[in-house]
Write a protein that holds these residues in place. Structure first.
Motif, PDB file in Angstrom:
ATOM      1  N   GLY A 218      35.845  43.464  55.533  1.00 40.15           N
ATOM      2  CA  GLY A 218      35.836  42.721  54.278  1.00 40.15           C
ATOM      3  C   GLY A 218      37.079  41.894  54.038  1.00 40.15           C
ATOM      4  O   GLY A 218      37.305  41.395  52.929  1.00 40.15           O
ATOM      5  N   LEU A 219      37.880  41.704  55.078  1.00 41.70           N
ATOM      6  CA  LEU A 219      39.180  41.057  54.912  1.00 41.70           C
ATOM      7  C   LEU A 219      39.062  39.586  54.499  1.00 41.70           C
ATOM      8  O   LEU A 219      39.956  39.051  53.843  1.00 41.70           O
ATOM      9  CB  LEU A 219      39.978  41.166  56.215  1.00 41.70           C
ATOM     10  N   LYS A 220      37.949  38.927  54.859  1.00 38.04           N
ATOM     11  CA  LYS A 220      37.813  37.490  54.581  1.00 38.04           C
ATOM     12  C   LYS A 220      36.858  37.192  53.422  1.00 38.04           C
ATOM     13  O   LYS A 220      36.361  36.077  53.311  1.00 38.04           O
ATOM     14  CB  LYS A 220      37.329  36.766  55.845  1.00 38.04           C
ATOM     15  N   ARG A 221      36.604  38.183  52.576  1.00 37.39           N
ATOM     16  CA  ARG A 221      35.679  37.947  51.467  1.00 37.39           C
ATOM     17  C   ARG A 221      36.223  38.525  50.166  1.00 37.39           C
ATOM     18  O   ARG A 221      37.253  39.200  50.160  1.00 37.39           O
ATOM     19  CB  ARG A 221      34.307  38.545  51.769  1.00 37.39           C
ATOM     20  N   GLU A 222      35.540  38.235  49.074  1.00 35.86           N
ATOM     21  CA  GLU A 222      35.922  38.754  47.766  1.00 35.86           C
ATOM     22  C   GLU A 222      34.876  39.756  47.284  1.00 35.86           C
ATOM     23  O   GLU A 222      33.749  39.782  47.788  1.00 35.86           O
ATOM     24  CB  GLU A 222      36.053  37.609  46.753  1.00 35.86           C
ATOM     25  N   PHE A 223      35.270  40.562  46.289  1.00 38.21           N
ATOM     26  CA  PHE A 223      34.388  41.593  45.743  1.00 38.21           C
ATOM     27  C   PHE A 223      34.327  41.460  44.233  1.00 38.21           C
ATOM     28  O   PHE A 223      35.296  41.037  43.595  1.00 38.21           O
ATOM     29  CB  PHE A 223      34.891  42.981  46.145  1.00 38.21           C
ATOM     30  N   ILE A 224      33.200  41.841  43.664  1.00 37.34           N
ATOM     31  CA  ILE A 224      32.981  41.653  42.240  1.00 37.34           C
ATOM     32  C   ILE A 224      34.014  42.399  41.397  1.00 37.34           C
ATOM     33  O   ILE A 224      34.434  41.927  40.335  1.00 37.34           O
ATOM     34  CB  ILE A 224      31.535  42.086  41.869  1.00 37.34           C
ATOM     35  N   SER A 225      34.469  43.566  41.898  1.00 37.88           N
ATOM     36  CA  SER A 225      35.410  44.378  41.110  1.00 37.88           C
ATOM     37  C   SER A 225      36.835  43.843  41.159  1.00 37.88           C
ATOM     38  O   SER A 225      37.713  44.387  40.477  1.00 37.88           O
ATOM     39  CB  SER A 225      35.375  45.836  41.581  1.00 37.88           C
ATOM     40  N   GLU A 226      37.088  42.795  41.926  1.00 46.09           N
ATOM     41  CA  GLU A 226      38.424  42.181  41.922  1.00 46.09           C
ATOM     42  C   GLU A 226      38.718  41.518  40.581  1.00 46.09           C
ATOM     43  O   GLU A 226      39.875  41.259  40.260  1.00 46.09           O
ATOM     44  CB  GLU A 226      38.552  41.163  43.056  1.00 46.09           C
ATOM     45  N   LYS A 227      37.666  41.234  39.806  1.00 44.72           N
ATOM     46  CA  LYS A 227      37.840  40.585  38.507  1.00 44.72           C
ATOM     47  C   LYS A 227      37.874  41.593  37.363  1.00 44.72           C
ATOM     48  O   LYS A 227      37.983  41.217  36.209  1.00 44.72           O
ATOM     49  CB  LYS A 227      36.716  39.567  38.279  1.00 44.72           C
ATOM     50  N   TRP A 228      37.781  42.886  37.695  1.00 45.98           N
ATOM     51  CA  TRP A 228      37.768  43.910  36.650  1.00 45.98           C
ATOM     52  C   TRP A 228      39.191  44.201  36.164  1.00 45.98           C
ATOM     53  O   TRP A 228      40.126  44.350  36.970  1.00 45.98           O
ATOM     54  CB  TRP A 228      37.161  45.203  37.169  1.00 45.98           C
ATOM     55  N   SER A 229      39.344  44.330  34.867  1.00 45.01           N
ATOM     56  CA  SER A 229      40.661  44.645  34.298  1.00 45.01           C
ATOM     57  C   SER A 229      41.087  46.072  34.621  1.00 45.01           C
ATOM     58  O   SER A 229      42.282  46.383  34.606  1.00 45.01           O
ATOM     59  CB  SER A 229      40.623  44.453  32.775  1.00 45.01           C
ATOM     60  N   ASN A 230      40.130  46.951  34.935  1.00 42.85           N
ATOM     61  CA  ASN A 230      40.449  48.352  35.231  1.00 42.85           C
ATOM     62  C   ASN A 230      41.204  48.522  36.548  1.00 42.85           C
ATOM     63  O   ASN A 230      41.875  49.536  36.749  1.00 42.85           O
ATOM     64  CB  ASN A 230      39.159  49.184  35.328  1.00 42.85           C
ATOM     65  N   ILE A 231      41.057  47.570  37.458  1.00 47.34           N
ATOM     66  CA  ILE A 231      41.721  47.675  38.757  1.00 47.34           C
ATOM     67  C   ILE A 231      42.779  46.578  38.837  1.00 47.34           C
ATOM     68  O   ILE A 231      42.449  45.392  38.980  1.00 47.34           O
ATOM     69  CB  ILE A 231      40.720  47.526  39.918  1.00 47.34           C
ATOM     70  N   PRO A 232      44.053  46.929  38.723  1.00 53.83           N
ATOM     71  CA  PRO A 232      45.114  45.921  38.722  1.00 53.83           C
ATOM     72  C   PRO A 232      45.105  45.078  40.002  1.00 53.83           C
ATOM     73  O   PRO A 232      44.739  45.562  41.080  1.00 53.83           O
ATOM     74  CB  PRO A 232      46.400  46.749  38.613  1.00 53.83           C
ATOM     75  N   GLU A 233      45.538  43.851  39.878  1.00 58.60           N
ATOM     76  CA  GLU A 233      45.613  42.955  41.035  1.00 58.60           C
ATOM     77  C   GLU A 233      46.508  43.538  42.128  1.00 58.60           C
ATOM     78  O   GLU A 233      46.236  43.380  43.318  1.00 58.60           O
ATOM     79  CB  GLU A 233      46.147  41.589  40.592  1.00 58.60           C
TER      80      GLU A 233
END
Length: 397
Positions: A218-233
């Motif tokens: 998954g190194l070259k893609r994004e995931f829906i939970s990357e935009k969640w406030s619960n999981i810090p950047e």
């Protein structure tokens, strides 16, 4: 960080491979069931498993599980769950569903009731009556199996088979997750050769190269939970930095794919280029009967045509006979074939050593494995002889 209950979903037949991958990531207390593996992790675990799982379809956050035989039970028990812990005030939360062997068989009604229950819960928590749902997406699923409802939130988004390198698809493509499972079941090692003589658009060779390089799929893609406030950047950044540190792109590999379809090979080369593997995999237009190798040990891992259409079966049988001939000419190699064909061993010319039922899409198949001999171990030098030799060399100098 919180202790969370997560579910890694998978195709039937490869749950144990997903459990093995989770164990390799440090999540060894896993519960294996049909089509899923349940495990515990924290927020960093959501990031790591989405990045690293090769054979799983997606990673779900489990919100709750309970018996529900009436719509009232479904509503009240859904409402009792702490949705506010994950859904912010502006969350977009569509609800999907499925029902198997349950009294609540109307999926659309179950979806509507779960949606209403979540809204009622959030109304009480946030003190508002209307949710605009303009923020990050949290896809909720209600899955009913034998009157047990499981409520989850999808953390992956597009399925984990979408690695980012296959933008184009040929006919009857093999899913990346299934290809990765086949390779892991073969116990192929990166220091041995690998040939796919029916490579199509290149999925098996590409997945093999990524496994050899220890590259997170998954190194070259994004995931829906990357935009969640619960999981810090910074948590996602930590997981990606770990993956980059473990990636070994400079390994010398001996991976080959061949096919007779020039358009499929064109796609295979394009996919390898998108994956950054152009110089790691060699593709060639070649009938299976002409496949050869200079390497003493290796693996043939392949997904031959199945002959599902009327009139194709005799041609397909000839291909399996050719596959058997080249396998016989490589006596120290192993052969691994996924097929819906009955008794392929009769055409290949030797009994299989191991068989496992798998599904290629909706087609019921078996993964037949024909093992060759293990490579001979190099004899370990006698310590006394080594010392004596070194002493003689020192005396000569």
């Amino acid at each position: 960080m919180s202790k969370l209950e997560l579910i890694a979903t998978s195709a039937f037949g490869i749950e144990s491979i997903v459990a093995r991958e989770l164990k390799n990531l440090g999540y060894d207390e896993a519960k294996v069931e049909n089509g899923k593996v349940t495990f515990s992790a924290d927020e960093l675990g959501i990031c790591r498993t989405n990045l690293w799982l090769r054979s799983s379809e997606r990673v779900l956050l489990k919100m709750g599980e309970f018996s529900a035989t009436t719509f009232e039970e479904l509503f009240q028990q859904t409402k009792a769950l702490p949705w506010e812990n994950w859904l912010p005030i502006d969350a977009e939360f569509p609800v999907e569903g499925k029902s198997i062997k349950s009294k609540l068989f109307s999926v659309s009604d179950c979806q509507a009731i779960v949606k209403k229950a979540i809204v009622e819960r959030l109304k009480e928590v946030y003190g508002i009556s209307w949710f605009q749902e303009t923020g990050a997406r949290y896809k909720v699923e209600v899955a009913l199996l034998k009157d047990v409802a499981t409520l989850t939130i999808d953390t992956s988004g597009p399925g984990l088979h979408k690695r980012g390198y296959r933008r184009l698809a040929g006919q009857a493509p093999l899913k990346e997750t299934l290809a990765a499972a086949m390779i892991q079941l073969s116990y192929w090692k990166a220091d041995r050769a690998l040939i796919d003589p029916f490579c199509g658009t290149g999925t098996i060779p590409i997945e093999a190269a990524m496994i050899a390089q220890n590259r997170a799929p998954g190194l070259k893609r994004e995931f829906i939970s990357e935009k969640w406030s619960n999981i810090p950047e910074k948590t996602w950044q930590q997981a990606r930095e770990e993956a980059h540190d473990l990636y070994h792109p400079d390994l010398d590999l001996h991976i080959y794919g061949s096919d007779i379809d020039p358009s499929a090979l064109q796609l295979a080369r394009a996919h390898a280029e998108d994956a950054g593997l152009t110089d790691k995999i060699f593709f060639q237009k070649l009938p299976v009967s002409e496949v050869r190798s200079r390497f003493q040990y290796g693996h043939l891992i392949t997904n031959p045509p199945y002959g599902e259409r009327l009139g194709e079966l005799e041609d397909v049988k000839k291909l399996y006979q050719d596959l058997g001939h080249i396998f016989k000419a490589l006596p120290t190699w192993s052969l691994h074939v996924i097929t819906s064909l009955k008794k392929p061993e009769d055409l290949i010319g030797r009994p299989w050593d191991k068989s496992r039922k798998l599904y290629n899409g909706r087609i019921e198949c078996h993964y037949f494995q024909f093992f060759g001999p293990k490579p001979l171990r190099k004899p370990r030098p006698d310590p006394l002889t080594t010392i004596e030799t070194q002493s003689e060399e020192n005396a000569d100098s």
